[in-house]
Design a protein around this motif. Structure first.
Motif, mmCIF file in Angstrom:
data_model
loop_
_atom_site.group_PDB
_atom_site.id
_atom_site.type_symbol
_atom_site.label_atom_id
_atom_site.label_comp_id
_atom_site.label_asym_id
_atom_site.label_seq_id
_atom_site.Cartn_x
_atom_site.Cartn_y
_atom_site.Cartn_z
ATOM 1 N N THR A 102 9.695 -8.749 -21.511
ATOM 2 C CA THR A 102 10.547 -9.717 -20.793
ATOM 3 C C THR A 102 9.899 -9.783 -19.240
ATOM 4 N N THR A 103 10.598 -9.096 -18.350
ATOM 5 C CA THR A 103 10.516 -9.146 -17.091
ATOM 6 C C THR A 103 9.537 -8.386 -16.328
ATOM 7 N N HIS A 104 8.875 -7.183 -17.160
ATOM 8 C CA HIS A 104 8.027 -6.271 -16.642
ATOM 9 C C HIS A 104 6.940 -6.250 -17.536
ATOM 10 N N LYS A 105 6.302 -7.548 -17.898
ATOM 11 C CA LYS A 105 4.873 -7.572 -18.738
ATOM 12 C C LYS A 105 4.074 -6.668 -17.959
ATOM 13 N N ASP A 106 3.686 -6.685 -16.715
ATOM 14 C CA ASP A 106 2.341 -6.035 -16.170
ATOM 15 C C ASP A 106 2.252 -4.666 -15.956
ATOM 16 N N LYS A 107 3.594 -3.919 -16.424
ATOM 17 C CA LYS A 107 3.786 -2.610 -16.323
ATOM 18 C C LYS A 107 3.782 -1.835 -17.335
ATOM 19 N N ARG A 108 3.410 -0.610 -17.480
ATOM 20 C CA ARG A 108 3.355 0.431 -18.342
ATOM 21 C C ARG A 108 4.826 0.853 -18.628
ATOM 22 N N PHE A 109 4.911 1.215 -20.024
ATOM 23 C CA PHE A 109 6.378 1.737 -20.470
ATOM 24 C C PHE A 109 6.839 2.846 -19.500
ATOM 25 N N THR A 135 15.690 3.682 -24.262
ATOM 26 C CA THR A 135 14.188 3.415 -24.505
ATOM 27 C C THR A 135 14.303 1.987 -25.099
ATOM 28 N N ASP A 136 15.305 1.486 -25.793
ATOM 29 C CA ASP A 136 15.275 0.284 -26.184
ATOM 30 C C ASP A 136 15.573 -0.923 -24.976
ATOM 31 N N LYS A 137 16.179 -0.462 -24.231
ATOM 32 C CA LYS A 137 16.396 -1.152 -22.955
ATOM 33 C C LYS A 137 14.957 -1.212 -22.251
ATOM 34 N N ALA A 138 14.514 -0.177 -21.836
ATOM 35 C CA ALA A 138 12.947 -0.302 -21.393
ATOM 36 C C ALA A 138 12.086 -0.969 -22.098
ATOM 37 N N GLN A 139 12.032 -0.980 -23.486
ATOM 38 C CA GLN A 139 11.279 -2.064 -24.257
ATOM 39 C C GLN A 139 11.379 -3.440 -24.034
ATOM 40 N N ARG A 140 12.596 -3.884 -24.049
ATOM 41 C CA ARG A 140 13.018 -5.090 -23.706
ATOM 42 C C ARG A 140 12.385 -5.762 -22.385
ATOM 43 N N MET A 141 12.732 -4.905 -21.209
ATOM 44 C CA MET A 141 12.254 -4.813 -19.949
ATOM 45 C C MET A 141 10.498 -5.281 -19.980
ATOM 46 N N ARG A 142 10.031 -4.279 -20.588
ATOM 47 C CA ARG A 142 8.475 -4.450 -20.727
ATOM 48 C C ARG A 142 8.063 -5.935 -21.315
#
Length: 596
Positions: free
Chosen positions: A44-51, A35-42
């Motif tokens: 940085t690189t996936h700002k336009d996507k939902r968690f 979940t921490d990895k998914a949050q970092r991706m959101r």
């Protein structure tokens, strides 16, 4: 009979209101590191996507897991309806019109305790429980969520016979089924007493009777589904009539037993928060419903009559209204003219026509187009029909002496750019509207006149000075609503000479033009019409017209000058709609005046 399989792996109190990542952890779908990895991706690189979508991309959860988690976060269990069949007795909790309107299927039902458990297809439909509790008089309504396709399949299978959009026939057949049930002791007690002598306790019990509650709810849901604009509940000496107005025409339902009249009217009053013991004076109220398609307001007007109280419910369904100038029915050249008018810096634009001709919808569409962050919009209405973000809307309250004129005076101190006055009813309102226009504001308002030129005489009769009228008035738009030909049964035909004469046409005038009508089908209730279309007459002020108004010229002279300058009359606009195959000769003749 067992209920559907619950897919939520833990009790709801352990999951509700938690972050979606924490719910995945508790479901043992993801670790804290995941979940921490998914949050970092959101971030940085996936700002336009939902968690949830990021977690699906990572391969840690499925789309279904996301839905289960989101439902749990909102406080609802998620169930699997595959292979599950509801008990026939449970299905009786709702009439088909209700189930189809709210997109819900009952899972459990206790008619004695008045409790029900429902499965919904959308998490966003959370206020359905409150609606069903109030309208159907349930003590508790419990909700669970399932896949939309599964809920839809059950709705089609068990409630599809009288699905929404079947017209008054469906409403009548559903009402007959409910009326066939035996009357309860409360209803029988209310029936044996006159409306003058019935006590409040007996009346309250009768208004809460299951048969009354289900019948009224069925009529409301079917009317909304069939896009009725009004529901009429009318008591007569020997019967109680129910009528719907659809596309401007009244249709009568199967008559309701006279003993239902007082309890039905009382039930409407309960929903509208009116005084059920007051049966001698008119009362007005409103009922708010929250359907999946959007909010629906019911404006309630109760009127005492010789044989009881007559009730009219005006249905204001925002999902059924097109608040866009492109969609109100203006022809291309008229649309360009109207857009020019509403973008003027100041002046008065009047929309005129009888009650129910679509004036408010046209004005809302114009205001909606002008509704930008740099524009201050103020409206004075009686009543406020549609709540629109970005507009400051005020409602007239005559009991508190809050009139159009009083509101308008206050408006001028609110630094507005554009003002809407619901209606010019008196000289005082007209004078303040003119004053607002002279001080640099654009003012929209309405009148009740037969056509555009006759509005001038109406304003002069109110006492408006002609020099003020010519200095401020920019245009008058007259409009009517005609019924559209149903596309499901549209056919070409050749009108008779008598029909053509009604429009002052001769056979040689129409040449080889095609005329159309609706043959009548189930989709349009055998009427040949489905929906309505606006026709317009736009009188734009010019120097010559202003000269004629200053010399107190007659309406006929004004009309002649307008037509000479290219104004298209209501009848001419209707004729073009006939040639376009949108409406019929009968409709245009019914709604417009002869130009003789």
């Amino acid at each position: 009979m067992p209920g559907p399989k619950v897919l939520t792996p833990l009790p709801i109190p352990e999951l509700a209101k938690r972050r979606i990542g924490r719910i995945f952890e508790k479901m043992r779908k993801m670790s804290r590191e995941d979940t921490d990895k998914a949050q970092r991706m959101r971030e940085t690189t996936h700002k336009d996507k939902r968690f949830g979508a990021i977690c699906v991309e990572m391969g840690k959860v499925t789309e279904l897991d996301v839905e289960i988690a989101l439902a749990a976060k909102a406080g609802y269990e998620y169930v699997d309806l595959e292979g599950w069949e509801p008990d026939p007795a449970v299905l009786k909790a709702f009439q088909p019109a209700t189930a189809n309107a709210y997109k819900v299927v009952p899972v459990e039902f206790d008619p004695e305790a008045r409790t029900v458990k429902i499965v919904m297809r959308e998490r966003g439909n959370l206020r359905a429980a409150d609606d069903l509790k109030n309208v159907l008089n349930f003590r508790t309504v419990t909700c669970v969520i399932a896949q939309p396709a599964q809920v839809d399949a059950l709705l089609v299978k068990h409630y599809g016979a009288t699905a929404p959009g079947q017209g008054p026939a469906a409403a009548s057949s559903g009402a007959k089924r409910i009326l066939a049930e035996e009357a309860s002791p409360a209803l029988k007690a209310a029936a044996v007493r006159s409306s003058a002598s019935i006590d409040l306790t007996t009346l309250s019990e009768a208004a809460s009777d299951n048969k009354v509650v289900e019948l009224l709810n069925h009529l409301l849901m079917q009317a909304i589904a069939d896009k009725a604009s009004d529901i009429h509940l009318e008591p007569f000496e020997g019967e109680f009539k129910v009528r719907y107005r659809i596309d401007g025409v009244l249709y009568e339902m199967a008559p309701v037993d006279k003993i239902m009249a007082l309890p039905m009217v009382s039930r409407v009053k309960v929903l509208a928060k009116l005084n059920i013991s007051e049966r001698r004076l008119p009362q007005d109220g409103r009922v708010e419903l929250n359907l999946p398609t959007g909010p629906v307001d019911l404006r309630v007007a109760v009127l005492p009559t010789m044989f009881g109280e007559s009730v009219v419910l005006r249905v204001l369904d925002r999902s059924n209204v097109q608040l866009s100038l492109d969609k109100v029915g203006l022809r291309d050249d008229d649309l360009e003219t109207v857009r020019t008018l509403i973008n003027k810096p100041n002046g008065i634009v009047i929309v005129t026509g009888p009650t129910g001709s679509g004036k408010t919808t046209t004005l809302y569409a114009a205001l909606n187009e002008l509704n930008t962050p740099d524009t201050k919009l103020l409206t004075a209405e009686d009543p406020v029909e549609y709540d629109i973000d970005g507009m400051v809307q005020c409602q007239v309250n005559t009991e508190q002496e809050l009139t159009f004129a009083r509101l308008l005076r206050s408006f001028l101190r609110q630094d507005p750019d554009i003002i809407l006055v619901g209606e010019v009813r008196d000289l005082e309102t007209a004078q303040i509207a003119i004053q607002a226009s002279l001080t640099g504001h654009l003012v929209f308002t309405t009148l009740h006149t037969n056509d555009a030129p006759s509005s001038i005489a109406r304003l002069l009769d109110l006492g408006v000075e002609s020099f003020l009228l010519t200095a401020t008035l920019e245009a008058i738009v007259a409009q009517r609503l005609v019924r559209r030909i149903c596309t499901g049964c549209k056919e070409e035909f050749m009108p008779s000479d008598e029909q053509l004469m009604e429009l002052a046409l001769r056979r040689q005038d129409v040449g080889d033009r095609g005329f159309f009508r609706g043959a009548g089908c189930d989709r349009c209730i055998k009427s040949g019409y489905k929906g309505r279309l606006a026709i317009f007459e736009i009188m734009v002020m010019s120097d010559d017209l202003r000269e004629l108004i200053m010399t107190q010229a007659s309406t006929a002279v004004l009309r002649h000058e307008c037509r000479k300058r290219g104004m298209r009359t209501l009848r001419e606009c209707g004729l073009l709609s006939i040639y376009d195959g949108q409406t019929t000769i009968d409709e245009v003749v019914r709604e417009t005046l002869s130009e003789d």
